[in-house]
Design a protein around this motif. Structure first.
Motif, short mmCIF file in Angstrom:
data_model
loop_
_atom_site.label_atom_id
_atom_site.label_comp_id
_atom_site.label_asym_id
_atom_site.label_seq_id
_atom_site.Cartn_x
_atom_site.Cartn_y
_atom_site.Cartn_z
N GLN A 75 0.85 -1.37 -0.04
CA GLN A 75 -0.06 0.18 -0.07
C GLN A 75 0.88 1.32 0.03
O GLN A 75 0.53 2.36 -1.00
CB GLN A 75 -0.97 -0.06 1.28
N PRO A 76 1.88 1.29 1.00
CA PRO A 76 2.67 2.55 0.69
C PRO A 76 3.37 2.86 -0.67
O PRO A 76 3.53 4.15 -1.12
CB PRO A 76 3.63 2.42 1.60
N PHE A 77 3.72 1.76 -1.48
CA PHE A 77 4.19 2.11 -2.71
C PHE A 77 3.22 2.46 -3.58
O PHE A 77 3.39 3.31 -4.54
CB PHE A 77 4.70 0.42 -3.21
N HIS A 78 1.99 1.90 -3.50
CA HIS A 78 0.78 2.48 -4.21
C HIS A 78 0.66 3.94 -4.08
O HIS A 78 0.35 4.69 -4.97
CB HIS A 78 -0.59 1.63 -4.00
N ASP A 79 0.57 4.15 -2.82
CA ASP A 79 0.18 5.72 -2.46
C ASP A 79 1.33 6.69 -3.08
O ASP A 79 1.01 7.52 -3.81
CB ASP A 79 0.27 6.05 -1.12
N LEU A 80 2.67 6.29 -2.75
CA LEU A 80 3.84 7.20 -3.44
C LEU A 80 3.76 7.03 -4.91
O LEU A 80 4.20 8.15 -5.66
CB LEU A 80 4.93 6.73 -2.95
N ALA A 81 3.35 5.95 -5.66
CA ALA A 81 3.32 5.84 -7.15
C ALA A 81 2.16 7.09 -7.70
O ALA A 81 2.43 7.62 -8.64
CB ALA A 81 3.09 4.46 -7.56
N HIS A 82 1.20 7.07 -6.96
CA HIS A 82 0.04 8.03 -7.48
C HIS A 82 0.23 9.19 -7.20
O HIS A 82 0.17 10.24 -8.04
CB HIS A 82 -1.13 7.32 -6.73
N ASN A 83 0.96 9.58 -5.97
CA ASN A 83 1.42 10.96 -5.69
C ASN A 83 2.21 11.40 -6.75
O ASN A 83 2.33 12.46 -7.33
CB ASN A 83 2.11 10.98 -4.33
N LEU A 84 3.51 10.35 -7.21
CA LEU A 84 4.55 10.84 -8.23
C LEU A 84 3.87 11.19 -9.68
O LEU A 84 3.91 12.30 -10.31
CB LEU A 84 5.52 9.90 -8.29
N ALA A 85 2.82 10.22 -9.73
CA ALA A 85 2.19 10.26 -11.40
C ALA A 85 1.21 11.61 -11.28
O ALA A 85 1.42 12.04 -12.41
CB ALA A 85 1.52 9.03 -11.46
N GLU A 86 0.73 11.76 -10.33
CA GLU A 86 -0.15 13.10 -10.25
C GLU A 86 0.53 14.39 -9.84
O GLU A 86 -0.34 15.21 -9.81
CB GLU A 86 -1.54 12.73 -9.57
N HIS A 87 1.61 14.52 -9.44
CA HIS A 87 2.10 15.75 -9.28
C HIS A 87 2.11 16.50 -10.33
O HIS A 87 2.60 16.25 -11.39
CB HIS A 87 3.66 15.28 -8.66
N PRO A 88 1.56 17.89 -10.13
CA PRO A 88 1.44 18.79 -11.04
C PRO A 88 2.97 19.16 -11.87
O PRO A 88 3.13 19.57 -13.00
CB PRO A 88 0.72 20.06 -10.67
N ASP A 89 4.04 19.28 -10.95
CA ASP A 89 5.38 19.93 -11.61
C ASP A 89 6.14 18.67 -11.98
O ASP A 89 7.29 18.91 -12.23
CB ASP A 89 5.92 20.52 -10.32
N MET A 90 5.65 17.48 -11.90
CA MET A 90 6.50 16.35 -12.37
C MET A 90 5.68 15.54 -13.57
O MET A 90 4.72 15.29 -13.71
CB MET A 90 6.69 15.17 -11.36
N ASN A 91 6.70 15.59 -14.84
CA ASN A 91 6.09 15.00 -15.93
C ASN A 91 7.40 14.74 -16.83
O ASN A 91 8.48 15.35 -16.49
CB ASN A 91 5.30 16.03 -16.89
N GLY A 92 7.36 13.73 -17.71
CA GLY A 92 8.30 13.46 -18.44
C GLY A 92 8.88 12.13 -18.30
O GLY A 92 8.28 11.15 -17.27
N PRO A 93 10.03 11.68 -18.93
CA PRO A 93 10.28 10.21 -18.75
C PRO A 93 10.95 9.94 -17.78
O PRO A 93 10.75 8.85 -17.19
CB PRO A 93 11.57 10.22 -20.11
N GLU A 94 11.39 10.78 -16.88
CA GLU A 94 12.03 10.59 -15.49
C GLU A 94 10.99 10.04 -14.60
O GLU A 94 11.36 9.25 -13.66
CB GLU A 94 12.99 11.52 -14.85
#
Length: 112
Positions: free
Chosen positions: A27-46
């Protein structure tokens, strides 16, 4: 908007299908993955690369829980090396052969 390559990784972080003791780890990995994917300032291949690495970490953590505690034997039998020296043979050579065998066993974790 989440990049399609990033979005394609998110289902691998789902944990609802897991038994409770594994879901708790996942579950903590799930939450972090979604936080990273949905972060407005993070986009791109990295972001996608980061999620792939996070997925590897999540898989390893779940496998560690499935495997349970490491089972190390309380004691292992020692290996005794006896080299019999025939009459007239060189004792130093026999000692050297015994040491080479012991070193080989040690290198493979087979001798205490």
């Amino acid at each position: 908007m989440t990049h399609p390559a990033t979005a394609a990784l998110l289902p691998f972080f789902e944990y609802g299908h897991l038994p409770p003791h594994l879901a708790e780890v996942s579950q903590p990995f799930h939450d972090l993955a979604h936080n990273l994917a949905e972060h407005p300032d993070m986009n791109g291949p990295e972001v996608t690369v980061g999620l792939r690495k996070l997925l590897e970490a999540k898989d390893a953590a779940v496998r560690a829980m499935v495997a349970g505690p490491a089972r190390v034997p309380a004691s292992r039998p020692s290996i005794v090396i006896n080299v019999t020296v025939p009459d007239g043979a060189d004792q130093d050579l026999a000692d050297h052969v015994a040491q080479v065998i012991a070193d080989a066993l040690d290198a493979r974790g087979l001798n205490q």
